[in-house]
Write a protein that holds these residues in place. Structure first.
Motif, mmCIF file in Angstrom:
data_model
loop_
_atom_site.group_PDB
_atom_site.id
_atom_site.type_symbol
_atom_site.label_atom_id
_atom_site.label_comp_id
_atom_site.label_asym_id
_atom_site.label_seq_id
_atom_site.Cartn_x
_atom_site.Cartn_y
_atom_site.Cartn_z
ATOM 1 N N UNK A 2 0.766 -1.233 0.089
ATOM 2 C CA UNK A 2 -0.001 0.043 -0.106
ATOM 3 C C UNK A 2 0.904 1.214 0.049
ATOM 4 N N UNK A 3 0.732 2.038 -0.937
ATOM 5 C CA UNK A 3 1.497 3.393 -1.140
ATOM 6 C C UNK A 3 0.557 4.475 -1.126
ATOM 7 N N UNK A 4 1.065 5.636 -0.804
ATOM 8 C CA UNK A 4 0.431 6.872 -0.787
ATOM 9 C C UNK A 4 0.890 7.716 -2.101
ATOM 10 N N UNK A 5 0.226 8.752 -2.102
ATOM 11 C CA UNK A 5 0.587 9.836 -3.239
ATOM 12 C C UNK A 5 1.819 10.136 -3.569
ATOM 13 N N UNK A 6 2.680 9.827 -2.288
ATOM 14 C CA UNK A 6 4.100 10.224 -2.325
ATOM 15 C C UNK A 6 4.787 9.203 -3.017
ATOM 16 N N UNK A 7 4.395 7.896 -3.197
ATOM 17 C CA UNK A 7 4.757 6.725 -3.312
ATOM 18 C C UNK A 7 5.669 6.129 -2.124
ATOM 19 N N UNK A 8 5.178 6.420 -0.884
ATOM 20 C CA UNK A 8 5.508 6.096 0.283
ATOM 21 C C UNK A 8 4.890 4.731 0.757
ATOM 22 N N UNK A 9 5.719 3.667 1.267
ATOM 23 C CA UNK A 9 4.877 2.532 1.750
ATOM 24 C C UNK A 9 4.403 2.805 2.815
ATOM 25 N N UNK A 10 3.104 2.594 2.929
ATOM 26 C CA UNK A 10 2.187 2.944 4.172
ATOM 27 C C UNK A 10 1.951 1.564 4.917
ATOM 28 N N UNK A 11 1.840 0.538 4.103
ATOM 29 C CA UNK A 11 1.383 -0.731 4.547
ATOM 30 C C UNK A 11 1.301 -1.773 3.633
ATOM 31 N N UNK A 12 0.603 -2.876 3.824
ATOM 32 C CA UNK A 12 0.440 -4.142 2.892
ATOM 33 C C UNK A 12 -0.621 -4.708 3.169
ATOM 34 N N UNK A 20 -13.455 -21.264 -4.998
ATOM 35 C CA UNK A 20 -13.638 -20.601 -6.141
ATOM 36 C C UNK A 20 -14.153 -19.361 -6.146
ATOM 37 N N UNK A 21 -15.055 -18.772 -5.261
ATOM 38 C CA UNK A 21 -15.530 -17.593 -5.391
ATOM 39 C C UNK A 21 -15.255 -16.692 -3.986
ATOM 40 N N UNK A 22 -14.308 -17.224 -3.114
ATOM 41 C CA UNK A 22 -14.068 -16.268 -1.885
ATOM 42 C C UNK A 22 -12.482 -16.001 -1.816
ATOM 43 N N UNK A 23 -12.361 -14.654 -1.573
ATOM 44 C CA UNK A 23 -10.880 -14.405 -1.289
ATOM 45 C C UNK A 23 -10.708 -14.552 0.145
ATOM 46 N N UNK A 24 -9.479 -14.789 0.442
ATOM 47 C CA UNK A 24 -9.332 -14.637 1.943
ATOM 48 C C UNK A 24 -8.031 -13.697 2.371
ATOM 49 N N UNK A 25 -8.219 -12.469 3.335
ATOM 50 C CA UNK A 25 -7.255 -11.965 3.627
ATOM 51 C C UNK A 25 -6.421 -12.588 4.543
ATOM 52 N N UNK A 26 -5.005 -12.778 4.328
ATOM 53 C CA UNK A 26 -4.202 -13.478 5.155
ATOM 54 C C UNK A 26 -3.623 -12.391 6.200
ATOM 55 N N UNK A 27 -3.216 -11.111 5.572
ATOM 56 C CA UNK A 27 -2.587 -10.284 6.201
ATOM 57 C C UNK A 27 -2.973 -8.991 5.929
ATOM 58 N N UNK A 28 -3.032 -8.036 6.821
ATOM 59 C CA UNK A 28 -3.241 -6.549 6.383
ATOM 60 C C UNK A 28 -2.739 -5.587 7.331
ATOM 61 N N UNK A 29 -2.130 -4.593 7.165
ATOM 62 C CA UNK A 29 -1.303 -3.836 8.076
ATOM 63 C C UNK A 29 -1.049 -2.560 7.362
ATOM 64 N N UNK A 30 -1.458 -1.311 8.164
ATOM 65 C CA UNK A 30 -1.197 -0.075 7.903
ATOM 66 C C UNK A 30 0.045 0.306 9.113
ATOM 67 N N UNK A 36 -5.238 6.175 10.807
ATOM 68 C CA UNK A 36 -6.440 6.996 10.970
ATOM 69 C C UNK A 36 -6.348 8.263 10.083
ATOM 70 N N UNK A 37 -5.808 7.650 8.738
ATOM 71 C CA UNK A 37 -5.914 8.718 7.563
ATOM 72 C C UNK A 37 -6.644 8.174 6.444
ATOM 73 N N UNK A 38 -7.474 7.129 6.613
ATOM 74 C CA UNK A 38 -8.251 6.441 5.684
ATOM 75 C C UNK A 38 -7.472 5.654 4.686
ATOM 76 N N UNK A 39 -6.326 5.105 4.702
ATOM 77 C CA UNK A 39 -5.640 4.367 4.128
ATOM 78 C C UNK A 39 -6.317 2.822 4.311
ATOM 79 N N UNK A 40 -6.511 2.599 5.209
ATOM 80 C CA UNK A 40 -7.166 1.025 5.633
ATOM 81 C C UNK A 40 -8.433 1.108 4.823
ATOM 82 N N UNK A 41 -9.251 1.954 4.888
ATOM 83 C CA UNK A 41 -10.766 1.849 4.205
ATOM 84 C C UNK A 41 -10.440 2.197 2.681
ATOM 85 N N UNK A 42 -9.561 2.916 2.226
ATOM 86 C CA UNK A 42 -9.293 2.899 0.824
ATOM 87 C C UNK A 42 -8.509 1.504 0.222
#
Length: 76
Positions: A2-12, A20-30, A36-42
């Motif tokens: 996950x990168x911001x508009x300045x191309x900084x890595x903010x998470x993954x 067949x029709x389900x994706x599983x989130x294995x890991x998620x980190x901001x 609290x800057x809306x990166x998670x939601x976006x």
């Protein structure tokens, strides 16, 4: 990655095909300094778009019950 508009890595986010029709989130980190800057939601909105394009109908994840910030992010 996950990168911001300045191309900084903010998470993954890492997901994989669960069945067949389900994706599983294995890991998620901001990174803490970017929270609290809306990166998670976006990120989740972009993930939703991507998995729809790949013909998944659902996204599955597991969250530890003590992870209150994650619960508030994932509420529908």
């Amino acid at each position: 990655m996950v990168v911001n508009s300045d191309n900084q890595g903010v998470g993954f986010i890492w997901y994989q095909k669960y069945n067949e029709d389900i994706a599983f989130i294995c890991d998620f980190l901001i990174l803490e300094k970017f929270r609290k800057q809306d990166y998670g939601n976006q990120t989740l909105l972009l993930l939703e778009k991507e998995v729809k394009e790949k013909s998944f109908n659902e996204i599955l994840l597991k969250v530890f019950k003590y992870n209150k910030p994650a619960f508030s992010l994932y509420k529908v």
